[in-house]
Design a protein around this motif. Sequence first.
Motif, PDB file in Angstrom:
ATOM      1  N   PRO A 155       6.619  10.096  -9.957  1.00 55.65           N
ATOM      2  CA  PRO A 155       6.555   9.637  -8.649  1.00 55.65           C
ATOM      3  C   PRO A 155       6.876   8.226  -8.466  1.00 55.65           C
ATOM      4  N   ALA A 156       7.420   7.739  -7.471  1.00 54.29           N
ATOM      5  CA  ALA A 156       7.680   6.274  -7.203  1.00 54.29           C
ATOM      6  C   ALA A 156       6.505   5.502  -7.377  1.00 54.29           C
ATOM      7  N   THR A 157       5.397   5.924  -7.003  1.00 51.67           N
ATOM      8  CA  THR A 157       4.005   5.114  -7.446  1.00 51.67           C
ATOM      9  C   THR A 157       3.709   4.672  -8.458  1.00 51.67           C
ATOM     10  N   HIS A 158       4.172   5.308  -9.410  1.00 49.56           N
ATOM     11  CA  HIS A 158       3.941   4.990 -10.497  1.00 49.56           C
ATOM     12  C   HIS A 158       4.991   4.007 -11.508  1.00 49.56           C
ATOM     13  N   THR A 159       6.002   4.023 -10.938  1.00 47.04           N
ATOM     14  CA  THR A 159       7.017   2.982 -11.419  1.00 47.04           C
ATOM     15  C   THR A 159       7.305   1.595 -10.620  1.00 47.04           C
ATOM     16  N   MET A 160       7.169   1.848  -9.237  1.00 44.13           N
ATOM     17  CA  MET A 160       7.463   0.728  -8.411  1.00 44.13           C
ATOM     18  C   MET A 160       6.311  -0.162  -8.127  1.00 44.13           C
ATOM     19  N   MET A 161       6.723  -1.499  -7.621  1.00 41.26           N
ATOM     20  CA  MET A 161       5.704  -2.469  -7.502  1.00 41.26           C
ATOM     21  C   MET A 161       4.872  -2.010  -6.307  1.00 41.26           C
ATOM     22  N   MET A 162       3.689  -1.947  -6.864  1.00 39.35           N
ATOM     23  CA  MET A 162       2.227  -1.638  -5.930  1.00 39.35           C
ATOM     24  C   MET A 162       1.219  -2.570  -5.728  1.00 39.35           C
ATOM     25  N   PRO A 163       0.367  -2.345  -4.636  1.00 40.55           N
ATOM     26  CA  PRO A 163      -0.619  -3.475  -4.643  1.00 40.55           C
ATOM     27  C   PRO A 163      -1.640  -3.185  -5.875  1.00 40.55           C
ATOM     28  N   GLU A 164      -1.885  -2.076  -6.463  1.00 39.67           N
ATOM     29  CA  GLU A 164      -2.779  -2.142  -7.503  1.00 39.67           C
ATOM     30  C   GLU A 164      -2.196  -3.048  -8.881  1.00 39.67           C
ATOM     31  N   ASP A 165      -0.837  -3.584  -8.691  1.00 41.92           N
ATOM     32  CA  ASP A 165      -0.444  -4.172  -9.910  1.00 41.92           C
ATOM     33  C   ASP A 165      -1.018  -5.534 -10.084  1.00 41.92           C
ATOM     34  N   SER A 225       1.407 -10.015  -2.128  1.00 42.74           N
ATOM     35  CA  SER A 225       0.047 -10.564  -2.995  1.00 42.74           C
ATOM     36  C   SER A 225       0.230 -11.105  -4.473  1.00 42.74           C
ATOM     37  N   LEU A 226       1.248 -10.480  -5.156  1.00 41.27           N
ATOM     38  CA  LEU A 226       1.459 -11.137  -6.615  1.00 41.27           C
ATOM     39  C   LEU A 226       2.070 -12.490  -6.413  1.00 41.27           C
ATOM     40  N   VAL A 227       2.945 -12.669  -5.414  1.00 42.50           N
ATOM     41  CA  VAL A 227       3.466 -14.007  -5.539  1.00 42.50           C
ATOM     42  C   VAL A 227       2.365 -15.199  -5.003  1.00 42.50           C
ATOM     43  N   ASP A 228       1.594 -14.710  -4.186  1.00 42.87           N
ATOM     44  CA  ASP A 228       0.590 -15.454  -3.472  1.00 42.87           C
ATOM     45  C   ASP A 228      -0.377 -16.021  -4.641  1.00 42.87           C
ATOM     46  N   TYR A 229      -0.886 -14.722  -5.362  1.00 40.62           N
ATOM     47  CA  TYR A 229      -1.763 -15.093  -6.700  1.00 40.62           C
ATOM     48  C   TYR A 229      -1.191 -15.968  -7.722  1.00 40.62           C
ATOM     49  N   THR A 230       0.112 -15.546  -8.088  1.00 42.08           N
ATOM     50  CA  THR A 230       0.605 -16.257  -9.318  1.00 42.08           C
ATOM     51  C   THR A 230       0.799 -17.743  -8.841  1.00 42.08           C
ATOM     52  N   ARG A 231       1.396 -18.239  -7.469  1.00 39.35           N
ATOM     53  CA  ARG A 231       1.517 -19.490  -7.194  1.00 39.35           C
ATOM     54  C   ARG A 231       0.085 -20.164  -7.005  1.00 39.35           C
ATOM     55  N   MET A 270      15.107  -5.755  -8.984  1.00 34.63           N
ATOM     56  CA  MET A 270      15.705  -5.379  -7.547  1.00 34.63           C
ATOM     57  C   MET A 270      14.627  -5.455  -6.754  1.00 34.63           C
ATOM     58  N   SER A 271      15.066  -5.811  -5.357  1.00 39.19           N
ATOM     59  CA  SER A 271      14.397  -5.549  -4.167  1.00 39.19           C
ATOM     60  C   SER A 271      13.059  -6.530  -4.266  1.00 39.19           C
ATOM     61  N   ALA A 272      12.053  -5.791  -4.422  1.00 39.93           N
ATOM     62  CA  ALA A 272      10.983  -6.703  -4.279  1.00 39.93           C
ATOM     63  C   ALA A 272      10.598  -7.481  -5.783  1.00 39.93           C
ATOM     64  N   GLY A 273      11.337  -7.253  -6.852  1.00 35.98           N
ATOM     65  CA  GLY A 273      11.624  -8.092  -7.879  1.00 35.98           C
ATOM     66  C   GLY A 273      12.348  -9.187  -7.523  1.00 35.98           C
ATOM     67  N   THR A 274      13.208  -8.889  -6.768  1.00 37.63           N
ATOM     68  CA  THR A 274      14.110 -10.019  -6.333  1.00 37.63           C
ATOM     69  C   THR A 274      13.509 -11.018  -5.739  1.00 37.63           C
ATOM     70  N   GLY A 318       9.688  -2.453  -4.913  1.00 39.71           N
ATOM     71  CA  GLY A 318       8.278  -1.787  -4.300  1.00 39.71           C
ATOM     72  C   GLY A 318       8.029  -2.267  -2.944  1.00 39.71           C
ATOM     73  N   ALA A 319       6.785  -2.281  -2.871  1.00 42.80           N
ATOM     74  CA  ALA A 319       5.934  -2.454  -1.515  1.00 42.80           C
ATOM     75  C   ALA A 319       6.144  -4.097  -1.361  1.00 42.80           C
ATOM     76  N   THR A 320       6.667  -4.436  -0.144  1.00 43.72           N
ATOM     77  CA  THR A 320       6.453  -5.700   0.407  1.00 43.72           C
ATOM     78  C   THR A 320       5.056  -6.491   0.231  1.00 43.72           C
ATOM     79  N   MET A 321       4.064  -5.730   0.750  1.00 42.86           N
ATOM     80  CA  MET A 321       2.665  -6.092   0.643  1.00 42.86           C
ATOM     81  C   MET A 321       2.298  -6.322  -0.916  1.00 42.86           C
ATOM     82  N   ALA A 322       2.877  -5.601  -1.795  1.00 41.82           N
ATOM     83  CA  ALA A 322       2.438  -5.810  -3.144  1.00 41.82           C
ATOM     84  C   ALA A 322       3.139  -7.220  -3.597  1.00 41.82           C
TER      85      ALA A 322
END
Length: 298
Positions: A39-49, A82-88, A103-107, A75-79
């Motif tokens: 399932p994509a929820t296991h491999t894509m960028m998700m809020p739990e990351d 959150s990852l960018v805001d926290y990292t920065r 790709m996508s959210a990774g870009t 993955g998810a835009t909201m994810a």
Amino acid sequence: KDAWINDKLIQCVRAVSEAREGRNVLVYFSAFLQKPAVPATHTMMMPEDINGFMAAFHGMDWDKGLSVVMHTPGGATMAVQSLVDYTRSKFRDVELLVPAYSMSAGTMFGLACERIYLGRQSQLGPIDPQLTINGRQQSARSIVEQFERAHDEILGNSKKKQPPNPAAAAVWAPLLGSLGPSLLQTAQDQLDFSESMVARWLASYMFANERDAAKRGKKVAKYFNDASSHKSHDKRISYDEARKQGVVAVRLEDDQALQEAVLTLYHLLTIIVGQTSVTKLISANSGVVWAKNWTGTT
């Protein structure tokens, strides 16, 4: 065996740190290529990351900067927001190293960094949002353009010298009716939100020292969000194309020690996810490892 793999992983992550003069290193790796049926929820960028990032960042020296080795289908835009805001909020200097796919959210994450390292085999991708419609992923841009096409075919478009054709309404009615009244606005909102957010990140980080940072940020964000020209959300955007658009991209091959460290780590990770139940792994040079597993049950 597990202890050897873990030790080898830490060794490889630290090799990347050494090649980058002792910078902090975070690894974000998805098993989307090895396990396409998961399932994509296991491999894509998700809020739990965010939990993995929090664990990886613990104890790091913020002043040393951060190198992120990322392999993801997106993955998810909201994810990613959150990852960018926290990292920065932690690091003043962040760079993305792409051994294969980001790709996508990774870009989007990469466009919030000061620079992106890309090899000849590496690729970024378009950032146009994907919406789930009747269980299928659809480009937000294609939804907007479909409504625009229906409008022009039915009511006409003077700029395109296209006359009205009221009879076309009967052809479009079943399709547009099945999409719901708010979908057009939702799709447009998602496109605007993603593009403006990435433009702001570019102006704040990658182009921060440029006099025309805001203008450059908008231009690059518009290009990556323009599904009309890319035609496919899976399109490969290479080092050359990214550089042509103004992205601060660095050739991975220009630093042989770094290239060897990054690709050795990448190949080890492909073996790990191929031989275990791991579907997503976040690690750091401190030795922290956060993993998500799939056992075949929901």
